[in-house]
Motif scaffolding. Structure first.
Motif, PDB file in Angstrom:
ATOM      1  N   GLY A   1       0.818  -1.211   0.000  1.00  7.80           N
ATOM      2  CA  GLY A   1       0.000   0.000   0.000  1.00  7.80           C
ATOM      3  C   GLY A   1       0.845   1.251   0.000  1.00  7.80           C
ATOM      4  N   VAL A   2       1.935   1.244  -0.790  1.00 10.40           N
ATOM      5  CA  VAL A   2       2.888   2.357  -0.814  1.00 10.40           C
ATOM      6  C   VAL A   2       3.078   2.823  -2.252  1.00 10.40           C
ATOM      7  CG1 VAL A   2       5.307   3.029  -0.428  1.00 10.40           C
ATOM      8  CG2 VAL A   2       4.107   1.641   1.275  1.00 10.40           C
ATOM      9  N   LEU A   3       3.128   4.134  -2.428  1.00  8.80           N
ATOM     10  CA  LEU A   3       3.326   4.750  -3.738  1.00  8.80           C
ATOM     11  C   LEU A   3       4.469   5.752  -3.641  1.00  8.80           C
ATOM     12  CD1 LEU A   3       2.241   5.284  -6.681  1.00  8.80           C
ATOM     13  CD2 LEU A   3       0.793   7.073  -5.645  1.00  8.80           C
ATOM     14  N   ALA A   4       5.511   5.569  -4.455  1.00 14.32           N
ATOM     15  CA  ALA A   4       6.611   6.536  -4.541  1.00 14.32           C
ATOM     16  C   ALA A   4       6.345   7.447  -5.728  1.00 14.32           C
ATOM     17  CB  ALA A   4       7.943   5.808  -4.705  1.00 14.32           C
ATOM     18  N   VAL A   5       6.348   8.745  -5.481  1.00 17.14           N
ATOM     19  CA  VAL A   5       5.935   9.709  -6.515  1.00 17.14           C
ATOM     20  C   VAL A   5       7.044  10.664  -6.917  1.00 17.14           C
ATOM     21  CG1 VAL A   5       3.552   9.564  -5.730  1.00 17.14           C
ATOM     22  CG2 VAL A   5       5.009  11.410  -4.865  1.00 17.14           C
ATOM     23  N   GLY A   6       8.254  10.480  -6.374  1.00 17.11           N
ATOM     24  CA  GLY A   6       9.331  11.395  -6.705  1.00 17.11           C
ATOM     25  C   GLY A   6       8.968  12.826  -6.347  1.00 17.11           C
ATOM     26  N   ASP A   7       9.381  13.751  -7.198  1.00 18.76           N
ATOM     27  CA  ASP A   7       9.188  15.164  -6.879  1.00 18.76           C
ATOM     28  C   ASP A   7       7.835  15.705  -7.337  1.00 18.76           C
ATOM     29  OD1 ASP A   7      11.576  15.079  -5.631  1.00 18.76           O
ATOM     30  OD2 ASP A   7      12.631  16.437  -6.979  1.00 18.76           O
ATOM     31  N   HIS A   8       6.867  14.808  -7.513  1.00 17.06           N
ATOM     32  CA  HIS A   8       5.468  15.251  -7.577  1.00 17.06           C
ATOM     33  C   HIS A   8       4.939  15.556  -6.178  1.00 17.06           C
ATOM     34  CE1 HIS A   8       5.299  14.023 -11.800  1.00 17.06           C
ATOM     35  NE2 HIS A   8       4.104  14.567 -11.875  1.00 17.06           N
ATOM     36  N   PHE A   9       5.802  15.450  -5.175  1.00 18.27           N
ATOM     37  CA  PHE A   9       5.400  15.776  -3.801  1.00 18.27           C
ATOM     38  C   PHE A   9       6.635  16.202  -3.011  1.00 18.27           C
ATOM     39  CE2 PHE A   9       2.864  13.941   0.090  1.00 18.27           C
ATOM     40  CZ  PHE A   9       2.630  15.225   0.545  1.00 18.27           C
ATOM     41  N   PHE A  10       6.650  17.454  -2.572  1.00 19.98           N
ATOM     42  CA  PHE A  10       7.624  17.960  -1.612  1.00 19.98           C
ATOM     43  C   PHE A  10       6.862  18.149  -0.307  1.00 19.98           C
ATOM     44  CE2 PHE A  10       9.637  18.953  -5.559  1.00 19.98           C
ATOM     45  CZ  PHE A  10      10.997  19.121  -5.313  1.00 19.98           C
ATOM     46  N   LEU A  11       7.132  17.333   0.674  1.00 22.16           N
ATOM     47  CA  LEU A  11       6.336  17.363   1.897  1.00 22.16           C
ATOM     48  C   LEU A  11       6.474  18.709   2.602  1.00 22.16           C
ATOM     49  CD1 LEU A  11       4.549  15.443   3.633  1.00 22.16           C
ATOM     50  CD2 LEU A  11       6.594  14.968   4.980  1.00 22.16           C
ATOM     51  N   ASP A  12       5.342  19.426   2.739  1.00 17.06           N
ATOM     52  CA  ASP A  12       5.282  20.692   3.480  1.00 17.06           C
ATOM     53  C   ASP A  12       6.204  21.767   2.916  1.00 17.06           C
ATOM     54  OD1 ASP A  12       3.501  19.436   5.223  1.00 17.06           O
ATOM     55  OD2 ASP A  12       5.099  18.813   6.592  1.00 17.06           O
ATOM     56  N   ARG A  13       6.446  21.761   1.615  1.00 17.99           N
ATOM     57  CA  ARG A  13       7.327  22.748   0.997  1.00 17.99           C
ATOM     58  C   ARG A  13       6.742  23.167  -0.353  1.00 17.99           C
ATOM     59  NH1 ARG A  13       8.964  21.915   5.377  1.00 17.99           N
ATOM     60  NH2 ARG A  13      11.089  21.613   6.156  1.00 17.99           N
ATOM     61  N   TYR A  14       7.144  24.367  -0.812  1.00 15.56           N
ATOM     62  CA  TYR A  14       6.871  24.723  -2.202  1.00 15.56           C
ATOM     63  C   TYR A  14       7.687  23.804  -3.104  1.00 15.56           C
ATOM     64  CZ  TYR A  14       4.540  29.057  -0.745  1.00 15.56           C
ATOM     65  OH  TYR A  14       3.677  29.969  -0.191  1.00 15.56           O
ATOM     66  N   PRO A  15       7.157  23.424  -4.269  1.00 21.68           N
ATOM     67  CA  PRO A  15       7.843  22.458  -5.120  1.00 21.68           C
ATOM     68  C   PRO A  15       8.773  23.102  -6.135  1.00 21.68           C
ATOM     69  CG  PRO A  15       5.698  22.909  -6.033  1.00 21.68           C
ATOM     70  CD  PRO A  15       5.813  23.748  -4.766  1.00 21.68           C
ATOM     71  N   ILE A  16       9.632  22.263  -6.684  1.00 22.34           N
ATOM     72  CA  ILE A  16      10.383  22.598  -7.891  1.00 22.34           C
ATOM     73  C   ILE A  16       9.625  21.994  -9.066  1.00 22.34           C
ATOM     74  CG2 ILE A  16      12.523  22.203  -9.178  1.00 22.34           C
ATOM     75  CD1 ILE A  16      13.899  21.953  -6.391  1.00 22.34           C
ATOM     76  N   ILE A  17       9.283  22.804 -10.041  1.00 33.29           N
ATOM     77  CA  ILE A  17       8.709  22.327 -11.305  1.00 33.29           C
ATOM     78  C   ILE A  17       9.675  22.776 -12.386  1.00 33.29           C
ATOM     79  CG2 ILE A  17       6.742  22.369 -12.859  1.00 33.29           C
ATOM     80  CD1 ILE A  17       4.965  23.062 -10.452  1.00 33.29           C
ATOM     81  N   ASP A  18      10.377  21.831 -12.981  1.00 29.47           N
ATOM     82  CA  ASP A  18      11.525  22.118 -13.837  1.00 29.47           C
ATOM     83  C   ASP A  18      11.077  22.381 -15.279  1.00 29.47           C
ATOM     84  OD1 ASP A  18      13.964  22.343 -15.016  1.00 29.47           O
ATOM     85  OD2 ASP A  18      14.604  20.278 -14.634  1.00 29.47           O
ATOM     86  N   VAL A  19      10.604  23.599 -15.515  1.00 29.16           N
ATOM     87  CA  VAL A  19      10.121  23.940 -16.859  1.00 29.16           C
ATOM     88  C   VAL A  19      11.262  23.955 -17.873  1.00 29.16           C
ATOM     89  CG1 VAL A  19       8.092  25.184 -16.049  1.00 29.16           C
ATOM     90  CG2 VAL A  19      10.249  26.413 -16.326  1.00 29.16           C
ATOM     91  N   ASN A  20      12.488  24.218 -17.434  1.00 30.28           N
ATOM     92  CA  ASN A  20      13.629  24.191 -18.349  1.00 30.28           C
ATOM     93  C   ASN A  20      14.031  22.755 -18.687  1.00 30.28           C
ATOM     94  OD1 ASN A  20      13.945  27.014 -18.473  1.00 30.28           O
ATOM     95  ND2 ASN A  20      15.068  27.012 -16.543  1.00 30.28           N
ATOM     96  N   GLY A  21      13.573  21.797 -17.888  1.00 31.29           N
ATOM     97  CA  GLY A  21      13.849  20.392 -18.129  1.00 31.29           C
ATOM     98  C   GLY A  21      12.624  19.637 -18.602  1.00 31.29           C
ATOM     99  N   GLY A  22      11.710  20.332 -19.279  1.00 33.51           N
ATOM    100  CA  GLY A  22      10.549  19.674 -19.859  1.00 33.51           C
ATOM    101  C   GLY A  22       9.306  19.672 -18.995  1.00 33.51           C
ATOM    102  N   GLY A  23       9.373  20.297 -17.802  1.00 28.86           N
ATOM    103  CA  GLY A  23       8.231  20.284 -16.898  1.00 28.86           C
ATOM    104  C   GLY A  23       7.164  21.299 -17.265  1.00 28.86           C
ATOM    105  N   ASP A  24       6.003  21.157 -16.612  1.00 30.02           N
ATOM    106  CA  ASP A  24       4.877  22.054 -16.885  1.00 30.02           C
ATOM    107  C   ASP A  24       3.955  22.048 -15.670  1.00 30.02           C
ATOM    108  OD1 ASP A  24       3.059  23.592 -18.826  1.00 30.02           O
ATOM    109  OD2 ASP A  24       1.770  21.953 -18.174  1.00 30.02           O
ATOM    110  N   PRO A  25       3.629  23.210 -15.116  1.00 24.01           N
ATOM    111  CA  PRO A  25       2.775  23.249 -13.922  1.00 24.01           C
ATOM    112  C   PRO A  25       1.413  22.590 -14.120  1.00 24.01           C
ATOM    113  CG  PRO A  25       3.838  25.373 -14.254  1.00 24.01           C
ATOM    114  CD  PRO A  25       4.130  24.558 -15.475  1.00 24.01           C
ATOM    115  N   ALA A  26       0.789  22.792 -15.280  1.00 26.75           N
ATOM    116  CA  ALA A  26      -0.531  22.204 -15.509  1.00 26.75           C
ATOM    117  C   ALA A  26      -0.451  20.684 -15.468  1.00 26.75           C
ATOM    118  CB  ALA A  26      -1.095  22.681 -16.846  1.00 26.75           C
TER     119      ALA A  26
END
Length: 299
Positions: free
Chosen positions: A173-198
Motif C-alpha cells: 500500500g505504498v506509492l513513490a511519486v518522486g518530486d510530484h510531492f515535496f512534503l510541506d514545501r513549495y515544489p520545484i517544477i523544472d520547466v527548463n527540463g521539460g516540466g509544466d505546472p498544468a
C-alpha cells in the motif's frame, strides 16, 4: 517475472536540468548517513542526510530480486552500494529513477553489477550506459515480481520534468511519486527540463483518483533531520496540491490588481501559506511567487 503493458507515445530525449535549487540541509552529515523507516518487512524508506538536501530512496527486497528506487546522491553512493550488496545474495538487482535530477539518480552507477536500470527514455540521456548495466525503458507500465511492484509513466509527461515515473507496491500500500510531492514545501517544477505546472497538478489529481485511498505516499523529499523521516497518505498529497493551487490564485489575483512582482513579494502571501516557506526549504515564497508569475496558464 516481468510483464509489459501498452504505453503512450515515445518521449522525446532531452537534457537533464543542470542542478537543483539546492538548500543546505540543516542536518547534513559529513559522514554519509541514512535515516531509515521500515514501511513493511520487505520495504524500507531511506532518507539521505546530505549537504544538498534530503532525497528519498526506497529499498525493496523481493523473493528473487532487490529494487532500489531513486539511488540518490553521490554523497551516499558507497553506503547505499554496501547496503544493497549485503541484501542481494543470488537475487537480481533493479534500480528505478523517478526523474532525471542528480539528487535522485547520481548514485546509480555505484550500485553492484549486474544491474537493470529502469527509467523513461527521457531520463536515460542523463544516465549514461555503463558496463554491467542493462537499460529497461518504461513507456506505459511494467510490473516486477508477478505484480509486487508496478512502475509506470504519468499520463502527463510534461510535469515535474519531461519524463517522470511512479512506483506502486500494491501489497504494501505504498506509492513513490518522486518530486510530484515535496512534503510541506513549495515544489520545484523544472520547466527548463521539460516540466509544466498544468501537467504537474493534473498528475497529482490522477494519482488521487487512481490509487486506493489508504495508500501511503513517499514524497521525493520528506522531512529534514533531526526530525524522523515521514511518509504521507493520498489525502495529504491532495491537500498539499490544494494549498499550492490556492497560493497560485492569490498570487495571480494580486497581479491582476496591478501589483508588481516586487510588491507581491513585499506584501507576502500571509500566514495561511507560511508553513510552506519554513526553513530548511527548497523554494522560498519569493521564488515561488516569481515562478508563478513567469509561468501563466497556457491559453
Amino acid at each position: 517475472m516481468m510483464t509489459r503493458r501498452a504505453g503512450s507515445p515515445g518521449l522525446a530525449v532531452a537534457l537533464m536540468a543542470a542542478t537543483l535549487l539546492s538548500p543546505v540541509c540543516a542536518f547534513a552529515q559529513d559522514t554519509p548517513d541514512f535515516s531509515p523507516l521500515a514501511l513493511t518487512d520487505d520495504l524500507e524508506f531511506l532518507r539521505a542526510n546530505t549537504p544538498v538536501g534530503n532525497p528519498s530512496t526506497l529499498l525493496y527486497r523481493g523473493e528473487d530480486f532487490v529494487l532500489v528506487v531513486d539511488p540518490g546522491l553521490e554523497h551516499t553512493a558507497d553506503l547505499l552500494a554496501e547496503t544493497v550488496a549485503g541484501e542481494l545474495g543470488e537475487r537480481r538487482l533493479y534500480a528505478v529513477t523517478t526523474h532525471a535530477h542528480r539528487d535522485h539518480m547520481e548514485a546509480a552507477p555505484a550500485l553492484p553489477r549486474p544491474l537493470v536500470q529502469i527509467a523513461t527514455e527521457y531520463q536515460f540521456d542523463a544516465l549514461p550506459a555503463q558496463p554491467g548495466m542493462t537499460r529497461l525503458a518504461v513507456d506505459g507500465e511494467i510490473t516486477l515480481g508477478d505484480g509486487a511492484v508496478r512502475i509506470g509513466s504519468f499520463p502527463n509527461t510534461a510535469a515535474h520534468t519531461g519524463g517522470d515515473l511512479w512506483i506502486h507496491f500494491p501489497d504494501a500500500g505504498v506509492l513513490a511519486v518522486g518530486d510530484h510531492f515535496f512534503l510541506d514545501r513549495y515544489p520545484i517544477i523544472d520547466v527548463n527540463g521539460g516540466g509544466d505546472p498544468a501537467g504537474y497538478f493534473a498528475n497529482i489529481d490522477w494519482m488521487v483518483e487512481t490509487f486506493p485511498a489508504e495508500t501511503r505516499v513517499v514524497p521525493g523529499h520528506s522531512t529534514f533531520g533531526p526530525d524522523a523521516p515521514r511518509v504521507a497518505i493520498l489525502d495529504d498529497l491532495a491537500s498539499w496540491a490544494g494549498e499550492l493551487r490556492n497560493s497560485v490564485s492569490v498570487i495571480r489575483q494580486m497581479a491582476a490588481q496591478g501589483l508588481s512582482e516586487a510588491e507581491i513579494v513585499e506584501a507576502g502571501l500571509g500566514p495561511r501559506f507560511a508553513h510552506l516557506n519554513e526553513r530548511p526549504r527548497f523554494v522560498s515564497e519569493e521564488r515561488w511567487i516569481g515562478f508563478v508569475l513567469a509561468n501563466p496558464p497556457q491559453r
